[in-house]
Design an enzyme around this catalytic site. Structure first.
Site, mmCIF file in Angstrom:
data_model
loop_
_atom_site.group_PDB
_atom_site.id
_atom_site.type_symbol
_atom_site.label_atom_id
_atom_site.label_comp_id
_atom_site.label_asym_id
_atom_site.label_seq_id
_atom_site.Cartn_x
_atom_site.Cartn_y
_atom_site.Cartn_z
ATOM 1 C CB VAL A 52 32.457 35.514 44.908
ATOM 2 C CG1 VAL A 52 33.709 34.992 45.549
ATOM 3 C CG2 VAL A 52 31.732 34.432 44.142
ATOM 4 C CG ASN A 103 40.445 36.205 39.889
ATOM 5 O OD1 ASN A 103 41.531 36.315 39.314
ATOM 6 N ND2 ASN A 103 39.597 35.238 39.621
ATOM 7 N N GLY A 109 30.841 33.401 38.690
ATOM 8 C CA GLY A 109 30.014 34.608 38.600
ATOM 9 C C GLY A 109 30.068 35.298 37.249
ATOM 10 C CB VAL A 110 29.807 38.897 36.349
ATOM 11 C CG1 VAL A 110 30.989 39.584 36.978
ATOM 12 C CG2 VAL A 110 29.372 39.637 35.104
ATOM 13 C CG ASP A 111 36.231 36.439 35.914
ATOM 14 O OD1 ASP A 111 37.129 36.203 36.726
ATOM 15 O OD2 ASP A 111 36.441 36.711 34.717
ATOM 16 C CB SER A 169 33.034 43.993 45.388
ATOM 17 O OG SER A 169 34.377 44.026 44.968
ATOM 18 C CB ILE A 223 26.925 42.108 32.129
ATOM 19 C CG1 ILE A 223 27.615 43.435 31.746
ATOM 20 C CG2 ILE A 223 27.938 40.971 32.259
ATOM 21 C CD1 ILE A 223 28.462 44.030 32.830
HETATM 22 N N1 APR Z 1 25.452 39.532 34.292
HETATM 23 C C1 APR Z 1 25.377 40.508 35.232
HETATM 24 N N2 APR Z 1 25.660 40.317 36.530
HETATM 25 C C2 APR Z 1 26.028 39.066 36.897
HETATM 26 C C3 APR Z 1 26.137 37.990 35.975
HETATM 27 C C4 APR Z 1 25.825 38.269 34.626
HETATM 28 N N3 APR Z 1 25.891 37.331 33.677
HETATM 29 N N4 APR Z 1 26.538 36.880 36.670
HETATM 30 C C5 APR Z 1 26.657 37.251 37.966
HETATM 31 N N5 APR Z 1 26.345 38.558 38.111
HETATM 32 C C6 APR Z 1 26.291 39.375 39.320
HETATM 33 C C7 APR Z 1 26.207 38.668 40.636
HETATM 34 O O1 APR Z 1 24.877 38.213 40.876
HETATM 35 C C8 APR Z 1 26.595 39.804 41.564
HETATM 36 O O2 APR Z 1 25.488 40.645 41.784
HETATM 37 O O3 APR Z 1 27.514 40.105 39.402
HETATM 38 C C9 APR Z 1 27.645 40.580 40.738
HETATM 39 C C10 APR Z 1 29.087 40.351 41.165
HETATM 40 O O4 APR Z 1 29.222 39.017 41.630
HETATM 41 P P1 APR Z 1 30.506 38.100 41.271
HETATM 42 O O5 APR Z 1 30.451 37.719 39.869
HETATM 43 O O6 APR Z 1 30.565 37.028 42.328
HETATM 44 O O7 APR Z 1 31.744 39.098 41.449
HETATM 45 P P2 APR Z 1 32.480 39.632 42.753
HETATM 46 O O8 APR Z 1 31.586 39.653 43.951
HETATM 47 O O9 APR Z 1 33.136 40.913 42.329
HETATM 48 O O10 APR Z 1 33.587 38.519 43.037
HETATM 49 C C11 APR Z 1 34.634 38.397 42.111
HETATM 50 O O11 APR Z 1 34.212 36.086 41.784
HETATM 51 O O12 APR Z 1 33.748 35.066 39.816
HETATM 52 C C12 APR Z 1 34.736 35.332 40.704
HETATM 53 O O13 APR Z 1 36.714 35.447 39.345
HETATM 54 C C13 APR Z 1 35.796 36.217 40.106
HETATM 55 O O14 APR Z 1 37.280 35.852 41.931
HETATM 56 C C14 APR Z 1 36.405 36.787 41.348
HETATM 57 C C15 APR Z 1 35.196 37.001 42.235
#
Ligand code: APR
Length: 175
Positions: free
Chosen positions: A122, A26, A34-36, A119, A13
């Site tokens: 994680v 979060n 993760g994506v954050d 979501s 992304i």
């Molecule tokens: N681009 C696109 N998608 C991504 C990327 C990226 N660079 N990195 C990870 N993802 C995907 C993951 O593989 C998953 O399919 O984003 C989706 C959401 O995963 P998470 O990032 O773990 O987000 P989420 O499940 O909503 O959990 C949020 O995770 O990172 C922490 O600070 C964040 O506490 C919050 C929690």
């Protein structure tokens, strides 16, 4: 129909050339994994500086910052729900994350927006359920009639399995 504006892609992304990218954050908005983590790394330290001033974000709500070193002019941060088995209002909160993020994007006049799969990492939300909620929420947003400026919505999947679920969901919508 609104679904003609949706494109499911596999990618990172942070590399998308769109007006707005959505961050699966979060409630602290102070970064994470993760994506954050990827978005904060790509945007640079000013993103966290701006987030510090936002005093967090409730689950299902969305707040907008600049995109800094990202191509995207803006980042819309939303906190999706943590999956707790499906009986704690998770689907309504996930729907809110998509609808409120789209409303934020419409406010800044975005023509294109990229979502991650909110979501389903994680936070453990089952992919099949999450993809249906996401696509339904996007349809609901366009039914509100405030999204006419938005021409393209990308759902950026980070792996094949995620892509498969969103593609199946979109194909079912198209009938
Ligand atoms: N681009 C696109 N998608 C991504 C990327 C990226 N660079 N990195 C990870 N993802 C995907 C993951 O593989 C998953 O399919 O984003 C989706 C959401 O995963 P998470 O990032 O773990 O987000 P989420 O499940 O909503 O959990 C949020 O995770 O990172 C922490 O600070 C964040 O506490 C919050 C929690």
């Amino acid at each position: 129909m609104f679904w003609d504006k949706i494109e499911i892609i596999i990618g990172d992304i942070t590399e998308q050339k769109v007006d707005v990218i959505v961050n699966a954050a979060n409630t602290s908005l102070l970064g994470g994994g993760g994506v954050d983590g990827a978005i904060h790394r790509a945007a640079g330290p000013q993103l966290l500086e701006e987030c510090r001033g936002l005093s967090g974000c409730k689950t299902g709500e969305a707040k907008t910052t600049k995109g800094y070193n990202l191509y995207a002019k803006y980042v819309v941060h939303t906190a999706g729900p943590v999956w707790q088995g499906g009986c704690s209002g998770e689907s309504g909160l996930l729907r809110n994350s998509y609808v409120n993020s789209l409303k934020e994007a419409a406010k800044v006049g975005a023509k294109s927006i990229a979502f991650p799969s909110i979501s389903t990492g994680v936070y453990g939300y089952p992919l099949k359920k999450a993809s249906k909620v996401a696509l339904g929420a996007i349809g609901e947003f366009f039914d509100l009639g405030v999204g006419n400026n938005i021409e393209k919505i990308y759902i950026v999947c980070f792996d094949d399995n995620t892509y498969k679920h969103y593609m199946e969901g979109l194909l079912q919508l198209k009938g």
